[in-house]
Design a protein around this motif. Sequence first.
Motif, PDB file in Angstrom:
ATOM      1  N   ARG A  43      -2.238  -3.617   2.648  1.00 22.75           N
ATOM      2  CA  ARG A  43      -2.058  -2.849   3.889  1.00 22.75           C
ATOM      3  C   ARG A  43      -1.198  -1.616   3.680  1.00 22.75           C
ATOM      4  O   ARG A  43      -1.065  -0.792   4.579  1.00 22.75           O
ATOM      5  N   TYR A  44      -0.582  -1.487   2.501  1.00 21.29           N
ATOM      6  CA  TYR A  44       0.246  -0.325   2.197  1.00 21.29           C
ATOM      7  C   TYR A  44      -0.500   0.623   1.268  1.00 21.29           C
ATOM      8  O   TYR A  44      -1.206   0.193   0.359  1.00 21.29           O
ATOM      9  N   THR A  48       3.160   4.263  -1.456  1.00 20.83           N
ATOM     10  CA  THR A  48       4.254   3.427  -0.973  1.00 20.83           C
ATOM     11  C   THR A  48       4.533   2.298  -1.960  1.00 20.83           C
ATOM     12  O   THR A  48       5.694   2.006  -2.281  1.00 20.83           O
ATOM     13  N   ARG A  49       3.485   1.654  -2.465  1.00 24.05           N
ATOM     14  CA  ARG A  49       3.661   0.583  -3.442  1.00 24.05           C
ATOM     15  C   ARG A  49       4.301   1.112  -4.727  1.00 24.05           C
ATOM     16  O   ARG A  49       5.133   0.443  -5.326  1.00 24.05           O
TER      17      ARG A  49
END
Length: 166
Positions: A43-44, A48-49
């Motif tokens: 979902r990211y 961001t990860r």
Amino acid sequence: MTTPEPHLVFQGAAWKSGLRTLGAIGVLAGAVWMLGSDHESSRYPKTTRDIIAIGCIIWAGWDGILSFVRLCLPPELVLTKEGFSVRDLGKARLMRWEDIQSFELVERRRGNAAGYVLKPEARRRVRGLPRLRAGIDGTIAVSPEESPGYVVKILNDWRRCYAPPS
């Protein structure tokens, strides 16, 4: 034949440093896997990860290095008839028995520790020691297998035995 000087050494717990080193290796492995993963079902977004993974690598790398050094060179509390010293990552500083007023148990969020209170004349002479809360001048950062209460008792016994009477 001369009698040896009284000497007692408390070493920090090696298993704690080993466990932290293993934990840091696990976090590093997970962060490297996150960086290399192209799986898009998360979902990211990938950016961001990647930021999270890089933060984990920096934190776990630093913690892993410090834990490994403490595993190889564990901190020590050394008691001699002159005083006590704590050797941890840096240089050991000898605190003389005659400068210590008392040793006390200090309650902290992460558990209890041994603390010391300097005599007023020694506090003016000893530089570089920030005064901690509750009237404690310093804590002893070695966490041996023994309880902090036992370490405080031993320190007070050595101070009574080797400090010159005032």
